[in-house]
Design an enzyme around this catalytic site. Structure first.
Site, short mmCIF file in Angstrom:
data_model
loop_
_atom_site.label_atom_id
_atom_site.label_comp_id
_atom_site.label_asym_id
_atom_site.label_seq_id
_atom_site.Cartn_x
_atom_site.Cartn_y
_atom_site.Cartn_z
N TRP A 184 -27.61 -41.11 5.15
CA TRP A 184 -26.70 -42.10 4.58
C TRP A 184 -25.46 -42.19 5.46
O TRP A 184 -24.89 -41.18 5.84
CB TRP A 184 -26.26 -41.72 3.15
CG TRP A 184 -25.18 -42.65 2.69
CD1 TRP A 184 -25.33 -43.94 2.28
CD2 TRP A 184 -23.76 -42.40 2.68
NE1 TRP A 184 -24.10 -44.51 2.01
CE2 TRP A 184 -23.13 -43.59 2.24
CE3 TRP A 184 -22.98 -41.29 3.00
CZ2 TRP A 184 -21.74 -43.69 2.11
CZ3 TRP A 184 -21.60 -41.40 2.87
CH2 TRP A 184 -20.99 -42.58 2.42
N GLU A 225 -30.91 -43.94 2.72
CA GLU A 225 -30.23 -44.31 1.47
C GLU A 225 -29.39 -45.56 1.69
O GLU A 225 -28.60 -45.63 2.62
CB GLU A 225 -29.32 -43.15 1.02
CG GLU A 225 -28.51 -43.46 -0.24
CD GLU A 225 -27.60 -42.29 -0.66
OE1 GLU A 225 -27.45 -41.33 0.11
OE2 GLU A 225 -27.04 -42.38 -1.77
N LYS A 227 -26.68 -48.70 0.32
CA LYS A 227 -25.46 -48.79 -0.50
C LYS A 227 -24.97 -50.23 -0.50
O LYS A 227 -25.19 -50.96 0.46
CB LYS A 227 -24.41 -47.85 0.06
CG LYS A 227 -23.19 -47.68 -0.84
CD LYS A 227 -22.40 -46.44 -0.48
CE LYS A 227 -21.13 -46.37 -1.29
NZ LYS A 227 -20.42 -45.10 -1.12
N ASP A 259 -29.93 -44.52 -4.73
CA ASP A 259 -28.85 -43.88 -5.49
C ASP A 259 -28.46 -44.88 -6.56
O ASP A 259 -28.14 -46.04 -6.25
CB ASP A 259 -27.68 -43.58 -4.53
CG ASP A 259 -26.49 -42.94 -5.20
OD1 ASP A 259 -26.07 -43.43 -6.27
OD2 ASP A 259 -25.95 -41.97 -4.65
N HIS A 262 -25.54 -47.35 -6.30
CA HIS A 262 -25.42 -48.17 -5.10
C HIS A 262 -25.96 -49.59 -5.22
O HIS A 262 -26.38 -50.18 -4.24
CB HIS A 262 -26.12 -47.47 -3.92
CG HIS A 262 -25.40 -46.24 -3.48
ND1 HIS A 262 -25.73 -45.55 -2.34
CD2 HIS A 262 -24.35 -45.58 -4.02
CE1 HIS A 262 -24.92 -44.51 -2.19
NE2 HIS A 262 -24.09 -44.50 -3.21
N HIS A 286 -31.12 -40.43 -5.77
CA HIS A 286 -29.86 -39.77 -6.05
C HIS A 286 -29.47 -40.19 -7.45
O HIS A 286 -29.27 -41.39 -7.70
CB HIS A 286 -28.77 -40.21 -5.06
CG HIS A 286 -28.72 -39.36 -3.83
ND1 HIS A 286 -27.80 -39.56 -2.83
CD2 HIS A 286 -29.49 -38.29 -3.46
CE1 HIS A 286 -28.00 -38.64 -1.88
NE2 HIS A 286 -29.02 -37.88 -2.22
N ASP A 294 -19.42 -47.34 -7.96
CA ASP A 294 -20.08 -46.10 -7.55
C ASP A 294 -19.13 -44.92 -7.72
O ASP A 294 -18.76 -44.26 -6.77
CB ASP A 294 -20.49 -46.26 -6.08
CG ASP A 294 -21.26 -45.05 -5.56
OD1 ASP A 294 -21.94 -44.40 -6.38
OD2 ASP A 294 -21.17 -44.76 -4.35
N ASP A 296 -19.47 -42.02 -9.24
CA ASP A 296 -20.01 -40.66 -9.21
C ASP A 296 -19.49 -39.78 -10.34
O ASP A 296 -19.13 -38.62 -10.13
CB ASP A 296 -19.80 -40.00 -7.84
CG ASP A 296 -20.75 -40.58 -6.80
OD1 ASP A 296 -21.97 -40.49 -7.01
OD2 ASP A 296 -20.28 -41.16 -5.80
N ASP A 326 -26.45 -36.45 -7.45
CA ASP A 326 -25.38 -36.79 -6.50
C ASP A 326 -24.19 -37.36 -7.25
O ASP A 326 -24.17 -38.55 -7.55
CB ASP A 326 -25.90 -37.80 -5.45
CG ASP A 326 -24.80 -38.18 -4.46
OD1 ASP A 326 -23.80 -37.45 -4.38
OD2 ASP A 326 -24.93 -39.22 -3.79
C1 RNT Z 1 -22.38 -41.91 -0.90
C2 RNT Z 1 -23.80 -41.51 -1.03
C3 RNT Z 1 -24.13 -40.16 -0.45
C4 RNT Z 1 -23.11 -39.10 -0.75
C5 RNT Z 1 -23.56 -37.69 -0.44
C6 RNT Z 1 -22.42 -36.74 -0.45
O1 RNT Z 1 -22.09 -43.05 -1.57
O2 RNT Z 1 -24.18 -41.55 -2.36
O3 RNT Z 1 -25.39 -39.79 -0.86
O4 RNT Z 1 -22.71 -39.14 -2.08
O5 RNT Z 1 -24.27 -37.66 0.70
ZN ZN Z 2 -26.08 -40.77 -2.84
#
Ligand code: RNT
Ligand code: ZN
Length: 418
Positions: A184, A225, A227, A259, A262, A286, A294, A296, A326
């Site tokens: 990523w 990955e 985004k 993810d 994303h 993720h 996003d 988290d 994640d």
């Molecule tokens: C970031 C991605 C990525 C990170 C990690 C730390 O938006 O989700 O995967 O969160 O690699």
């Molecule tokens: Zn991620």
């Protein structure tokens, strides 16, 4: 009622609709879920002093964050102890451990810089997943790494990716468990770009060079990955959804990684899982909780989390989906954040396994939408709590007692970290 009596009563109710709760519990114990090391220190790592940069950000300043490998390992042990279920350890390259004043930049990382993590994982019977770290580093130039137009910059990051393939191979050989290596980058632009294709062509070629590094495809599984946008990278992201998915679809052995933070807010990864399973032998996830963006946040036992788990289970794809957590919340006790998130995903999987998927599918195929709605609504209030409790007990933890341990650890250990 004792815990065992509660379980017996619930088990009978589920048996009446054709669900074998003992089998569900036994199965879940064997399924690995990747535990991300980066919840413990706000994605800082051990190879730099600077801030987290590159389109991701942690918010909050709760005391007690891990400052050293030893502290992070001790904290991970608290999470392992207080969560049921099998785990893999998910590491980022920035968590390399250097000894005696030694230092290696990201392009020069070697397996030996992760030997302590391998020992840690082996002692706990865990495999390891890995992530090159394309952020929080001075060689990110103008927010770009693998898609940079500057050859020197781009090559530095390609060398980093290759080093990570070699380290992933080492992890898999040492632990005997395949290593999922996720690529990523936050590469993109804050404002409207003049060229959207050039960065993507460079990014594509860079990933091709990385995965050309010799490795055993049975042991190392590279992922890409995607985004939609990042902080400071709002207008254009090179590794968009179409880019990552197309890359994985056209390169043997490369998995798409989704993810669930994303995508655009009305898109859901639960629906994308079966779409991808129709084409890919394996995919990767993720699992996070995006709040409006996003963000988290800690994964909870909420509707979309449950829906994602349901898709994996009812597509009979539990062995085809590489699941990793994640998220990173720095505003609350980090060990509690880790524990709640891991437990939430375990709950979601267990509940999905306690769903009479065959009879529900039959109702759908008969177009019996009336009864399907009725049965699905009934299931929502089935005594799942008693099944979860039994699973926790069988795994040597409890439903609620763990939080007292975390509070004690905070008082005894975390609060002393300054
Ligand atoms: C970031 C991605 C990525 C990170 C990690 C730390 O938006 O989700 O995967 O969160 O690699
Ligand atoms: Zn991620």
């Amino acid at each position: 009622m004792t815990q065992k009596e509660r379980y017996a009563a619930a088990k009978e109710m589920y048996a009446n609709i054709g669900v074998d709760t003992d089998a569900a519990i036994a199965k879940l114990k064997t399924i690995p879920v990747s535990l991300h090391c980066w919840q413990g220190d706000d994605v800082t790592g051990f190879d730099h002093d600077g801030p987290l940069t590159g389109g991701i950000q942690t918010t909050g300043n709760y005391p007690g964050k891990a400052r050293t490998p030893e502290e992070l390992m001790a904290d991970i042990d608290m999470v392992i102890k207080n969560t049921p279920g099998r785990k893999k350890l998910n590491l980022h390259a920035s968590y390399a451990i250097f000894e005696d004043g030694e230092f290696a930049d990201r392009d020069k990382l070697e397996p030996k810089h992760f030997a302590k993590w391998v020992a840690f994982a082996k002692e706990r019977n865990m495999g390891i997943d890995f992530n090159p770290t394309f952020f929080s580093h001075p060689k990110m130039k103008d927010g770009l790494t693998l898609s940079s137009p500057d050859d020197e910059i781009r090559n530095f990051w390609i060398e980093h990716g290759k080093a990570c393939i070699r380290i992933s191979q080492y992890f898999a050989e040492e632990t005997g468990i395949p290593c999922v290596m996720n690529i990523w980058t936050g590469d993109g632009t804050k404002d409207i770009p003049a060229d959207r294709l050039g960065p993507r062509e460079r990014y594509k070629q860079a990933i091709e060079e990385i995965i050309a590094e010799p490795h055993d495809p049975k042991l190392v599984k590279p992922c890409v990955e995607s985004k939609v946008f990042g902080i400071g990278v709002e207008s254009y992201t090179a590794g968009s959804a179409e880019f990552a998915l197309s890359f994985a679809a056209t390169h043997d052995g490369v998995l798409p990684l989704m993810d669930n933070g994303h995508y655009h807010p009305t898109e859901v990864v639960s629906d994308k899982i079966p779409a991808l399973l129709a084409f890919f032998p394996e995919i990767a996830l993720h699992i996070t909780r995006p709040v409006r963006w996003d963000s988290d946040h800690v994964v909870l036992f909420d509707d979309e989390t449950r829906e994602m788990a349901k898709e994996i289970v009812r597509c009979d794809a539990i062995d085809r989906v590489n699941m990793a957590l994640d998220y990173f919340d720095a505003s609350i006790n980090r060990i509690s954040a880790w524990t709640v998130g891991f437990r939430s995903w375990q709950k979601a999987l267990l509940q999905a396994m306690c769903t009479p998927n065959e009879s529900l599918t039959k109702l759908q195929n008969e177009a019996n939408w009336t009864e399907l709605m009725v049965r699905m609504e009934e299931l929502k209030v089935y005594p799942f709590g008693a099944i979860w409790e039994e699973y926790c007990v069988q795994c040597g933890t409890s439903e609620s007692g763990w939080f007292d341990e975390v509070k004690k650890y905070e008082a005894d250990v975390l609060s002393k970290r300054k």
